[in-house]
Design a protein around this motif. Structure first.
Motif, PDB file in Angstrom:
ATOM      1  N   LYS A 283       4.697  -3.673   5.899  1.00  0.00           N
ATOM      2  CA  LYS A 283       4.175  -4.332   4.715  1.00  0.00           C
ATOM      3  C   LYS A 283       4.982  -5.431   4.186  1.00  0.00           C
ATOM      4  O   LYS A 283       4.262  -6.386   3.776  1.00  0.00           O
ATOM      5  N   GLU A 284       6.130  -5.338   4.367  1.00  0.00           N
ATOM      6  CA  GLU A 284       7.207  -6.510   4.165  1.00  0.00           C
ATOM      7  C   GLU A 284       6.899  -7.763   4.939  1.00  0.00           C
ATOM      8  O   GLU A 284       6.944  -8.985   4.509  1.00  0.00           O
ATOM      9  N   LEU A 285       6.756  -7.330   6.331  1.00  0.00           N
ATOM     10  CA  LEU A 285       6.575  -8.476   7.259  1.00  0.00           C
ATOM     11  C   LEU A 285       5.224  -8.929   7.161  1.00  0.00           C
ATOM     12  O   LEU A 285       4.946 -10.282   7.430  1.00  0.00           O
ATOM     13  N   LYS A 286       4.015  -8.403   6.649  1.00  0.00           N
ATOM     14  CA  LYS A 286       2.974  -8.889   6.524  1.00  0.00           C
ATOM     15  C   LYS A 286       2.806 -10.044   5.282  1.00  0.00           C
ATOM     16  O   LYS A 286       2.233 -11.021   5.691  1.00  0.00           O
ATOM     17  N   GLU A 287       3.716  -9.899   4.268  1.00  0.00           N
ATOM     18  CA  GLU A 287       4.013 -10.847   3.577  1.00  0.00           C
ATOM     19  C   GLU A 287       4.440 -12.261   4.030  1.00  0.00           C
ATOM     20  O   GLU A 287       4.307 -13.258   3.667  1.00  0.00           O
ATOM     21  N   LYS A 288       5.231 -12.255   5.506  1.00  0.00           N
ATOM     22  CA  LYS A 288       5.812 -13.395   5.920  1.00  0.00           C
ATOM     23  C   LYS A 288       4.670 -13.869   7.013  1.00  0.00           C
ATOM     24  O   LYS A 288       4.853 -14.933   7.884  1.00  0.00           O
ATOM     25  N   GLY A 289       3.619 -12.972   7.317  1.00  0.00           N
ATOM     26  CA  GLY A 289       2.583 -13.487   8.265  1.00  0.00           C
ATOM     27  C   GLY A 289       2.884 -12.847   9.558  1.00  0.00           C
ATOM     28  O   GLY A 289       2.448 -13.445  10.647  1.00  0.00           O
ATOM     29  N   VAL A 290       3.619 -11.762   9.373  1.00  0.00           N
ATOM     30  CA  VAL A 290       4.127 -11.127  10.790  1.00  0.00           C
ATOM     31  C   VAL A 290       3.571  -9.927  10.764  1.00  0.00           C
ATOM     32  O   VAL A 290       3.375  -9.056  10.009  1.00  0.00           O
ATOM     33  N   ALA A 291       2.958  -9.529  12.221  1.00  0.00           N
ATOM     34  CA  ALA A 291       2.290  -8.470  12.387  1.00  0.00           C
ATOM     35  C   ALA A 291       3.060  -7.305  13.181  1.00  0.00           C
ATOM     36  O   ALA A 291       4.073  -7.837  13.979  1.00  0.00           O
ATOM     37  N   LEU A 292       3.104  -6.013  12.823  1.00  0.00           N
ATOM     38  CA  LEU A 292       3.911  -4.974  13.549  1.00  0.00           C
ATOM     39  C   LEU A 292       2.704  -4.196  13.967  1.00  0.00           C
ATOM     40  O   LEU A 292       1.910  -3.802  13.353  1.00  0.00           O
ATOM     41  N   VAL A 293       2.828  -3.856  15.291  1.00  0.00           N
ATOM     42  CA  VAL A 293       1.882  -3.343  15.907  1.00  0.00           C
ATOM     43  C   VAL A 293       2.874  -2.062  16.866  1.00  0.00           C
ATOM     44  O   VAL A 293       3.415  -2.394  17.449  1.00  0.00           O
TER      45      VAL A 293
END
Length: 191
Positions: free
Chosen positions: A89-99
């Motif tokens: 959720k934090e990374l999503k704010e940076k435009g980063v995906a976690l998969v």
């Protein structure tokens, strides 16, 4: 002599047990240096647990994709999932995906599929978790990972950036290090 041998065997077994409990193979040396073999993550076709299709083209959507490779029998993999959910959720704010990538052969064993699904549900995981279709290139790559969990940072071109993160990401120092690595990749992406 028998008592000494018996004590030695008990010590060896205790050391092996302790080592197996700390992670599902957390030693950096247990992972072949993937980046020396290839700097590009292999082509793949995958489906997530909701039936959505994915390929390597997913990397183009973000400057960085954090790819976490796990399996159902790995306690360290499962125990880090709540932290990864927060991080996603934090990374999503940076435009980063976690998969996530579940490497269990769930297509062949419905019990393992149900177990993987239960793990994701019990940990309230919302980030995508992929089931890779078999293919020579992706199978060879994944079969050369010997420590779990293993986390890779992949840029939008599909390049694996830096060394794999081996073992759980479960403390603030590791999260800060990961964020620093991600920030550098994002900065390079802007150039």
């Amino acid at each position: 002599m028998k008592n000494t041998l018996k004590k030695l065997l008990i010590m060896i077994m205790a050391i092996m047990l302790i080592g197996s409990l700390t992670a599902c193979g957390s030693q950096k040396d247990n992972v072949k240096n993937q980046s020396s073999n290839t700097s590009i993550f292999p082509n793949f076709n995958a489906t997530d647990f909701q039936g959505n299709q994915f390929t390597q083209n997913m990397f183009k959507d973000n400057p960085v994709t954090v790819l976490n490779i796990w399996f159902t029998g790995c306690q360290a993999c499962v125990s880090e999932m709540p932290q990864l959910e927060t991080l996603s959720k934090e990374l999503k704010e940076k435009g980063v995906a976690l998969v996530g990538v579940c490497i269990d052969d769930v297509s062949m064993d419905k019990t393992i599929y149900a177990q993987a699904e239960k793990i994701l549900k019990d940990n309230n995981i919302t980030y995508p978790n992929l089931i890779m279709e078999h293919g020579e290139e992706i199978d060879n790559y994944l079969n050369n990972i010997f420590a779990f969990p293993t986390t890779l940072l992949i840029d939008r071109e599909g390049n694996i950036i830096g060394e794999p993160i081996v073992g759980s990401i479960d403390n603030q120092k590791q999260i800060d290090d990961l964020n620093n690595r991600i920030d550098k990749i994002i900065e390079n992406d802007k150039q």
